[in-house]
Design a protein around this motif. Structure first.
Motif, PDB file in Angstrom:
ATOM      1  N   ASP A   1       0.826  -1.203   0.000  1.00 10.94           N
ATOM      2  CA  ASP A   1       0.000   0.000   0.000  1.00 10.94           C
ATOM      3  C   ASP A   1       0.857   1.249   0.000  1.00 10.94           C
ATOM      4  N   PRO A   2       0.642   2.128  -0.976  1.00  9.92           N
ATOM      5  CA  PRO A   2       1.395   3.376  -0.880  1.00  9.92           C
ATOM      6  C   PRO A   2       0.892   4.165   0.325  1.00  9.92           C
ATOM      7  N   GLY A   3       1.781   4.599   1.166  1.00 13.60           N
ATOM      8  CA  GLY A   3       1.365   5.346   2.346  1.00 13.60           C
ATOM      9  C   GLY A   3       1.291   4.494   3.591  1.00 13.60           C
TER      10      GLY A   3
ATOM     11  N   ALA B   1       5.268  -6.141  -6.796  1.00 12.38           N
ATOM     12  CA  ALA B   1       3.967  -6.336  -7.427  1.00 12.38           C
ATOM     13  C   ALA B   1       2.932  -6.243  -6.313  1.00 12.38           C
TER      14      ALA B   1
ATOM     15  N   VAL C   1      -0.141  -6.862  -6.272  1.00 13.76           N
ATOM     16  CA  VAL C   1      -1.096  -7.969  -6.227  1.00 13.76           C
ATOM     17  C   VAL C   1      -0.569  -9.132  -5.380  1.00 13.76           C
TER      18      VAL C   1
ATOM     19  N   ASP D   1      -8.733  14.177  -7.684  1.00 15.58           N
ATOM     20  CA  ASP D   1      -7.342  13.855  -7.989  1.00 15.58           C
ATOM     21  C   ASP D   1      -6.871  12.663  -7.160  1.00 15.58           C
TER      22      ASP D   1
ATOM     23  N   ARG E   1      -8.271   9.635  -8.741  1.00 17.15           N
ATOM     24  CA  ARG E   1      -7.512   9.364  -9.970  1.00 17.15           C
ATOM     25  C   ARG E   1      -6.166   8.718  -9.632  1.00 17.15           C
ATOM     26  N   PHE E   2      -5.523   9.264  -8.595  1.00 14.49           N
ATOM     27  CA  PHE E   2      -4.225   8.740  -8.156  1.00 14.49           C
ATOM     28  C   PHE E   2      -4.307   7.242  -7.840  1.00 14.49           C
ATOM     29  N   PHE E   3      -5.345   6.851  -7.063  1.00 20.26           N
ATOM     30  CA  PHE E   3      -5.449   5.448  -6.681  1.00 20.26           C
ATOM     31  C   PHE E   3      -5.828   4.558  -7.865  1.00 20.26           C
TER      32      PHE E   3
ATOM     33  N   ASP F   1      -5.046   5.108 -10.922  1.00 21.87           N
ATOM     34  CA  ASP F   1      -3.831   4.999 -11.722  1.00 21.87           C
ATOM     35  C   ASP F   1      -2.970   3.868 -11.153  1.00 21.87           C
ATOM     36  N   PHE F   2      -2.926   3.821  -9.822  1.00 22.34           N
ATOM     37  CA  PHE F   2      -2.147   2.777  -9.149  1.00 22.34           C
ATOM     38  C   PHE F   2      -2.719   1.389  -9.433  1.00 22.34           C
TER      39      PHE F   2
ATOM     40  N   LYS G   1      -2.469   0.123 -13.019  1.00 18.87           N
ATOM     41  CA  LYS G   1      -1.138  -0.368 -13.407  1.00 18.87           C
ATOM     42  C   LYS G   1      -0.786  -1.667 -12.694  1.00 18.87           C
TER      43      LYS G   1
ATOM     44  N   CYS H   1      -3.151  -7.436 -12.424  1.00 17.18           N
ATOM     45  CA  CYS H   1      -2.300  -8.444 -13.060  1.00 17.18           C
ATOM     46  C   CYS H   1      -2.801  -8.774 -14.458  1.00 17.18           C
TER      47      CYS H   1
ATOM     48  N   ARG I   1       6.504   3.206  -6.221  1.00 18.51           N
ATOM     49  CA  ARG I   1       5.174   3.365  -5.654  1.00 18.51           C
ATOM     50  C   ARG I   1       5.152   3.796  -4.204  1.00 18.51           C
ATOM     51  N   CYS I   2       6.048   3.394  -3.401  1.00 17.81           N
ATOM     52  CA  CYS I   2       6.094   3.883  -2.023  1.00 17.81           C
ATOM     53  C   CYS I   2       7.377   3.380  -1.402  1.00 17.81           C
TER      54      CYS I   2
ATOM     55  N   CYS J   1       6.926   7.776   4.629  1.00 17.09           N
ATOM     56  CA  CYS J   1       5.895   8.752   4.296  1.00 17.09           C
ATOM     57  C   CYS J   1       5.997  10.033   5.115  1.00 17.09           C
TER      58      CYS J   1
END
Lengths: 585, 159
Positions: free
Chosen positions: A182-184, A264, A266, A424, A427-429, A431-432, A435, A438, B121-122, B126
């Motif tokens: 997870d980003p963040g 990855a 996934v 936004d 959109r950001f998520f 986009d994530f 991509k 799978c 990606r991260c 953060c």
């Protein structure tokens, strides 16, 4: 002369990035030159990332002074204890409402010292399990504690173990999922870096409970420090007879391998992670059969997240009842969150389940950065949702959060303020996830792409009235027709923002305006001639040479302007205006 | 092949410890990339031979995971973190600034071969957003000034 027991320097990834390694060296140099015999400990993350580099001075009487934003040249002051007032940080507010189970040792002990872990009750739970408890008794204890999977799913851990335990051996596998994608989110990284033995202990106990003889620790390759610490911890645990054949002299044997993930998202999904360990493309497969009956190489397999396993030793040491006393009716214990974004005190926190989002943000997190206003809280990353400020009283509880459309998730909590555009963010998520899809399921592969295109269109000021309806319709279909958690949750950030921030979508579509002034296509930069002093600073900084002398003031050529905003940043007079929408301000 | 591929010998020696099975494909690819900075065609062929797999299967794995790259990178790799926290705190500006200063797009290498620009990606730090990783070193709270200083430092070292 005051008596100092030890110095601690936070040397997790975040501390190192802030320059803690140089601070450590300076302190070492200072202690050596002063001829002192003072241990300087390299510890993990205390969670107060907003103060990094962070140094703790532990006095002989147990009192702790904390110093933040320390620079190497501060070392003499810290060692002598003179004139350090300006370095002191107030940690009371940040720490007092936290309950530390998973992070019990993080920032306190040297993560690379097995002796120190053992001196702090480490591996006692394993000893208790192996010598005093049957596997069934261990499972019963975990079931009674009410522990649920901390990776995001919230599946009862005791039930997962008992499913795997019921399967016939002889070969079973225990896997620890450390593919924190997870980003963040950086909870698992901090635990693996700050207290790796706790995760190993939890894994060995789980393996004993389900009857596994071999295990895998799957960790993101982007976490080199975590991997290095695990490698040394495994070596030390083996040498101490806590891993390998006949653990602690009993009949139980278990050994494990580290697998570095290769990037990855996934692979956080169980069956994709298994495919990845087997050396294949990390694509999920249909369930059932569940991994508990047919997992790694077709053998019964149990997969638990890092944080879940880190809870296990504490539960066995203190008893299920003490754990279950924390939290709400259906969500027991604590949860670790990574607080980030527009929050004053970003960092890693552990709170009892049931605490409200409001208390987390304002009591522990110290509110919004630079006096901003709380707009929303994004929880659970790309699988989660955005909770609006009006729902900030929602408690951290699996069911209560699910009812809002957000989720507890793995623990990423991104705080958003009025300068964040919700369209936004959606959109950001997308986009994530688009991509990271799978590509196996059509709805996920193509549906997320179509959703992203619509969102990009809206952000570009080319949205149509039907677009929000299309997004919701597509989102529901993707959720219903995807095989794994990635697709089933990918629309959540869009669905929650469309639900709670409908006016913002409408502003983009109908008003051609981005109220947060984020979406570049909807902005225009202008210089207010009344405020402009004609100093020309903006013109010199403009990368596009879009600013020229006008009549007594600078003027931006909107055709040439790339909307980078640098003129606004450098203008000492606040003369650069950002306009948006059909009706200019 | 040996002559034009000097690193291969060392690789193969370290590989003695790695089981000759398909499950070893990812660690083998990681070791090739560690040594050479990328996956060459020869590297993929060697991995396939060691793991008793088809080269096409190895290629499939290599292209699935974001860690692997098939082109030779520059001396230093800049990875701009595009995680959520970095995104809301201005990673886009960081990326734009780097593109402007380096004159390359994401995935490209500067003509002098010093920098490759990538996004990640991260990075999991953060609280230091926005962050940039240069090779294995993470830089936090980067603005225009910090970026210029970072580029200058690594350029100097490269000479």
């Amino acid at each position: 002369m005051r008596k100092i027991r030890e110095l601690r320097v936070g040397l997790a990834t975040c501390g190192v990035a802030a320059g803690a390694e140089r601070v450590y060296e300076a302190l070492q140099h200072e202690v050596e030159t002063a001829g002192l015999r003072l241990p300087i400990k390299r510890v993990g993350c205390l969670g107060m990332c907003y103060n990094e580099p962070l140094v703790e001075v532990v006095h002989a009487d147990g009192r702790i002074d904390r110093y933040g934003h320390v620079k190497p040249e501060d070392a003499p002051r810290i060692v002598s204890g003179r004139a350090v007032k300006d370095l002191e940080v107030d940690s009371e507010r940040f720490l007092s409402r936290q309950v530390r189970i998973v992070l019990e040792n993080c920032g306190r002990i040297d993560p690379e010292s097995i002796d120190e872990y053992r001196a702090n009750d480490g591996y006692r739970a394993l000893e208790k399990a192996l010598r005093e408890m049957t596997p069934d008794a261990v499972i019963a204890e975990i079931t009674a504690s009410g522990l649920r999977g901390r990776g995001g799913g919230g599946f009862p851990t005791g039930m997962k173990w008992s499913l795997a335990a019921k399967e016939k051996g002889p070969k079973k596998y225990m896997i620890c999922n450390g593919d924190e994608g997870d980003p963040g989110a950086f909870m698992d990284r901090s635990v693996l870096e700050g207290d790796p033995h706790r995760v190993l202990e939890g894994m060995v106990i789980a393996a004993y409970a389900i009857g596994a003889s071999e295990g895998y620790l799957y960790v993101r390759a982007e976490y080199p420090l975590a991997i290095a610490r695990l490698v040394s911890s495994i070596r030390d645990a083996r040498a101490a007879g806590l891993l390998g054949d006949h653990i602690l002299g009993t009949d139980f044997s278990f050994d494990l391998h580290i697998k570095a993930g290769a990037g990855a998202f996934v692979c956080g999904e169980e069956t994709a992670l298994i495919a990845s360990i087997e050396g294949r493309r990390g694509m999920p497969r249909r369930r059932p059969p569940y991994p508990s009956s047919s997992g790694l190489w077709g053998k019964p397999t149990c997969i638990n997240n890092v944080e879940t396993l880190a809870n296990v030793p504490w539960i066995l040491r203190h008893g299920a009842a003490k754990f279950a006393a924390l939290g709400t009716e259906k969500s027991k214990g604590t949860k670790v969150f990574a607080l980030a974004g527009k929050i004053a005190n970003s960092g890693l926190i552990e709170i009892p389940m049931g605490m409200s989002i409001h208390d987390i943000v304002f009591d522990i997190g110290g509110g919004i950065q630079e006096g901003g206003e709380l707009k929303a809280v994004q929880m659970g990353g790309p699988s989660g949702g955005c909770l609006p400020a009006s729902l900030a009283d929602t408690p951290v509880d699996y069911e209560a959060l699910k009812a809002t459309g957000a989720i507890v998730g793995s623990g990423g909590m991104i705080i958003l303020d009025q300068e964040t555009c919700m369209v936004d963010v959606a959109r950001f998520f997308l986009d994530f996830t688009q991509k990271e899809s799978c590509g196996k399921c059509t709805f996920c592969r193509i549906g997320t792409k179509r959703m992203l295109e619509i969102l990009e269109r809206i952000c570009a000021g080319e949205g149509t009235k039907e677009d929000v309806g299309r997004l919701v319709d597509l989102g529901e279909k993707i959720k219903a027709n995807s095989l794994c958690g990635l697709g089933q949750t990918a629309p959540n950030p869009v669905l929650t923002t469309a639900k709670y921030f409908a006016d913002e979508y409408a502003a983009h579509i109908e008003g051609r305006a981005c109220p947060a002034r984020v979406c570049k296509a909807l902005l225009s930069y202008r210089i207010d001639p009344a405020t402009c002093k004609n100093c020309g600073l903006c013109a010199r900084q403009c990368p596009a040479s879009a600013i020229a002398d006008g009549d007594g003031a600078q003027v931006i050529d909107e055709v040439v302007c790339v909307k980078c905003g640098r003129c606004r940043q450098v203008c000492p007079f606040g003369a650069v205006l950002v306009l948006t929408g059909k009706v200019s301000e | 092949m040996e002559a034009c591929f000097p690193a291969a010998k060392a690789t193969r020696k370290a590989w003695d410890q790695i089981p000759r099975r398909p499950e070893s494909i990812i660690p083998l690819l990681q070791s090739v990339q560690e040594e050479q900075g990328y996956l060459s065609e020869e590297g993929i062929a060697q991995v396939a031979a060691h793991a008793h797999s088809a080269a096409s299967a190895v290629y499939g794995v290599a292209t699935f995971y974001s860690q692997f790259r098939l082109r030779r990178p520059g001396l230093h790799t800049l990875r701009v973190c595009e995680g959520t926290a970095c995104h809301v705190l201005g990673s886009e500006e960081v990326m734009e600034t780097l593109k402007e200063l380096l004159g390359v797009e994401v995935g490209e290498t500067t003509p002098d071969g010093v920098f490759t620009l990538e996004s990640v990606r991260c990075l999991g730090c953060c609280s230091l957003a926005p962050a940039v990783m240069v090779d294995n070193e993470t830089h936090g709270r980067v603005g225009r000034k910090e970026i210029a200083a970072i580029l200058k430092r690594y350029r100097k070292d490269a000479r």
